[in-house]
Design a protein around this motif. Structure first.
Motif, PDB file in Angstrom:
ATOM      1  N   GLU A 176       0.837  -1.273   0.098  1.00  0.00           N
ATOM      2  CA  GLU A 176      -0.171  -0.020  -0.098  1.00  0.00           C
ATOM      3  C   GLU A 176       1.072   1.131  -0.134  1.00  0.00           C
ATOM      4  N   ARG A 177       1.937   1.311   0.695  1.00  0.00           N
ATOM      5  CA  ARG A 177       2.903   2.291   0.951  1.00  0.00           C
ATOM      6  C   ARG A 177       3.597   2.621  -0.500  1.00  0.00           C
ATOM      7  N   ARG A 178       3.820   1.593  -1.135  1.00  0.00           N
ATOM      8  CA  ARG A 178       4.681   1.660  -2.307  1.00  0.00           C
ATOM      9  C   ARG A 178       3.849   2.347  -3.536  1.00  0.00           C
ATOM     10  N   ARG A 209       9.392   9.189  -2.853  1.00  0.00           N
ATOM     11  CA  ARG A 209      10.515   7.847  -3.441  1.00  0.00           C
ATOM     12  C   ARG A 209       9.487   7.277  -4.406  1.00  0.00           C
ATOM     13  N   ASN A 210       8.224   6.923  -4.260  1.00  0.00           N
ATOM     14  CA  ASN A 210       7.566   6.195  -5.396  1.00  0.00           C
ATOM     15  C   ASN A 210       7.424   7.539  -6.635  1.00  0.00           C
ATOM     16  N   ARG A 211       7.423   8.598  -6.446  1.00  0.00           N
ATOM     17  CA  ARG A 211       7.078   9.388  -7.840  1.00  0.00           C
ATOM     18  C   ARG A 211       8.584   9.433  -8.463  1.00  0.00           C
ATOM     19  N   GLU A 212       9.725   9.433  -7.775  1.00  0.00           N
ATOM     20  CA  GLU A 212      11.089   9.541  -8.456  1.00  0.00           C
ATOM     21  C   GLU A 212      11.071   8.169  -9.156  1.00  0.00           C
ATOM     22  N   GLU A 264      -0.866   8.287 -11.585  1.00  0.00           N
ATOM     23  CA  GLU A 264      -2.136   8.617 -11.489  1.00  0.00           C
ATOM     24  C   GLU A 264      -2.915   7.669 -12.267  1.00  0.00           C
ATOM     25  N   LEU A 265      -2.286   7.430 -13.517  1.00  0.00           N
ATOM     26  CA  LEU A 265      -2.986   6.113 -14.243  1.00  0.00           C
ATOM     27  C   LEU A 265      -2.929   5.114 -13.646  1.00  0.00           C
TER      28      LEU A 265
END
Length: 576
Positions: free
Chosen positions: A317-319, A326-329, A339-340
């Motif tokens: 769930e966090r990742r 960190r996920n966006r990078e 988002e998709l």
């Protein structure tokens, strides 16, 4: 030709006439022949002749009259003086005096006969008196003997009555119902406990057939007849008997009479309801101990994979969370639109699946935590706590609990409190006992809600909480007017993982944990009484004295008694 004897008067007259004639002749002879004599001599001769004639006449009178009469008077005086009626007067002549003598002697004969008769009668009377005295003495002895026998009999009867009353008191004091019947199954003995169980008084039962006096026993006549036929004790155990108040469990034992001329049997009914419940508690406790042993071994084995499942689900769930830097990078470096991806995952319910995995893991973890209650050390310190205050806290928490009141819209739920001894301090772990009470009230509310939803035959739900002291125990009753439960459900209600709720609603560990807390941690008892459609009643019995402390005090007291009083040799030495 026989001549009658002359009478005494006739003879006297003849004697007088003869003497007169002789005297007259003598006087005449003297008178005529004595003319030459002197007149005086003549006169003298005449006088002498007259005197001689009178003397002769007197002698004759004395001999024939005075002497017999004197003799008769003498005999009469002797008889009068000596009362000797054997004396008899002598009869001299056959004249009047002779007849008088005969009459006198006849009178004496009659008197002798009468005296003999009187003597005989007196002898008979004396003999009769002696016999009567002997009979009276014998009768008196018989009366004394009879009186003694009556007294002995009265004493024996009194002793028998006292012994009978003593036996009746023993029989009536027995906690078992004792009923005696003859070979025709007619009731001959009926004690107080039998009257209480059957509802039939002894004076009504004695003389009736067993079927009429106690229909329940009439259903088991085959067992009684079997005992009478084989002359051996017969028994049946754990029978259900419906009394006027409530059903109870009884053991039926039939004893045929021994060493007696009459045939019959003694029937004993023992109320084993408490024993039956205690056996259920013991079985339940053994199950708890078994679960405790399993829980201790399974806890780590289950907790480790559960921790990994929950932790990995949370990591996923966090990742997948676009808010983390960190996920966006990493997504930007890979040219991935988070988002998709989130829209895709939401469309496929992936977050929901992950949430279900986490919730299921946490629920399984809570189950393991509850299971660990069975393996925790029960030798913990119990602190005295005012039971009234603890009950008030538990009730307030329950009333403010949304889950307790959820589902009640049109109906009302009331908690009825009846605390008889709220000031009593009970050795307990306050949080654990509070947990048990909350669990019982929650189950009561759910049972009432189920009755509303299924039977819908009550207007309001009532949870009644009573508290009182009995036999050095604090008793707490939690009763409800809910749906109730049948006998098979009641027997398994404290088993781990046993539940009547739908899957996901209950784990089946709430009541089992409560049972374990009360019996193992607090050394008390937890029982339940219930009937389908009539609610349930949970009964908690908590000792007012910590058994561990009590056992320690008893051991110390025993040790002091063994050692005895201390010697006085060290009385002046200081104590360390």
């Amino acid at each position: 030709m026989a001549y009658a004897s002359p009478t005494l008067l006739g003879r006297i007259l003849w004697w007088l006439l003869g003497i007169t004639v002789v005297s007259s002749l003598s006087i005449g002879i003297v008178f005529f022949s004595g003319q030459h004599l002197h007149p005086l001599v003549v006169m003298c001769l005449i006088v002498v002749i007259s005197i001689l004639g009178s003397a002769v006449l007197l002698q004759i009178f004395r001999r024939h009259f005075l002497n017999p009469l004197n003799q008769l008077m003498l005999v009469s005086n002797q008889v009068t003086a000596t009362s000797n009626v054997t004396l008899r007067a002598k009869k001299h002549h056959q004249d009047e005096l002779g007849k008088v003598v005969d009459a006198f002697n006849a009178m004496l004969d009659q008197m002798a006969r009468r005296e003999a008769d009187l003597k005989a009668e007196r002898d008979r009377a004396t003999l009769a008196g002696q016999e009567s005295e002997a009979m009276a003495e014998a009768a008196q002895k018989a009366m004394h003997k009879l009186e003694f026998e009556v007294q002995v009999r009265h004493r024996v009867e009194r002793r028998l009555t006292e012994f009978q009353n003593y036996l009746n008191a023993i029989i009536n004091s027995m906690p078992s119902a004792l009923i005696a019947v003859d070979e025709k199954l007619i009731v001959t003995q009926w004690n107080t406990e039998a009257a209480l169980i059957s509802g039939t008084r002894p004076e009504q039962a004695i003389g009736l057939s067993l079927q009429e006096a106690f229909p329940f026993l009439g259903q088991h006549q085959d067992l009684i007849l079997l005992a009478l036929t084989r002359h051996k004790v017969q028994s049946r155990h754990n029978l259900e008997l419906q009394t006027a108040e409530q059903p109870i469990r009884v053991d039926l034992v039939v004893y045929p009479l021994q060493q007696t001329d009459s045939q019959g049997a003694v029937i004993r009914l023992d109320d084993v309801t408490e024993q039956f419940k205690l056996e259920e508690v013991m079985v339940q406790t053994e199950k708890m101990m078994s679960v405790g042993g399993l829980a201790a071994g399974m806890a780590h084995e289950i907790n480790n994979p559960l921790g990994a499942i929950v932790q990995n689900a949370q990591n996923i769930e966090r990742r997948l969370d676009p808010a983390l830097k960190r996920n966006r990078e990493l997504a930007s470096s890979l040219g991935l639109n988070l988002e998709l991806m989130q829209q895709y995952l939401a469309t496929r319910d992936v977050p929901k699946f992950l949430s279900n995995i986490s919730e299921s893991g946490l629920r399984a973890s809570r189950i393991v935590t509850n299971m660990l209650q069975f393996s925790r050390d029960s030798d913990r310190l119990l602190q005295p706590y005012p039971i009234g205050q603890l009950l008030d806290q538990a009730i307030n928490i329950a009333l403010n609990d949304f889950n307790l009141k959820s589902g009640y819209r049109k109906q009302h739920l009331f908690v009825d409190q009846d605390f008889r001894s709220p000031e009593v301090e009970v050795p307990c772990v306050m949080t654990e006992l509070e947990q048990v009470l909350l669990n019982l009230m929650k189950n009561a509310a759910q049972a009432i809600r189920e009755r509303f939803d299924t039977l819908n035959d009550i207007d309001e739900g009532i949870i009644q909480i009573r508290q009182y002291v009995q036999d050095d125990h604090c008793v707490i009753e939690v009763a409800d007017n809910g749906i109730g439960m049948d006998e098979p459900t009641r027997k398994r209600i404290f088993e781990p993982f046993f539940t009547t709720k739908d899957v996901g609603v209950g784990t089946g560990l709430g009541l089992s944990v409560s049972f374990f807390i009360i019996t193992t941690h607090h050394h008390g008892r937890l029982q339940v009484e219930s009937t389908v459609g009539q609610g349930a009643r949970f009964i908690l019995s908590l000792p007012l004295t910590d058994p561990l402390v009590k056992q320690t005090l008893e051991q110390v007291t025993t040790a002091d008694d063994v050692r005895g009083p201390a010697a006085d040799t060290d009385a002046d030495q200081p104590h360390l």
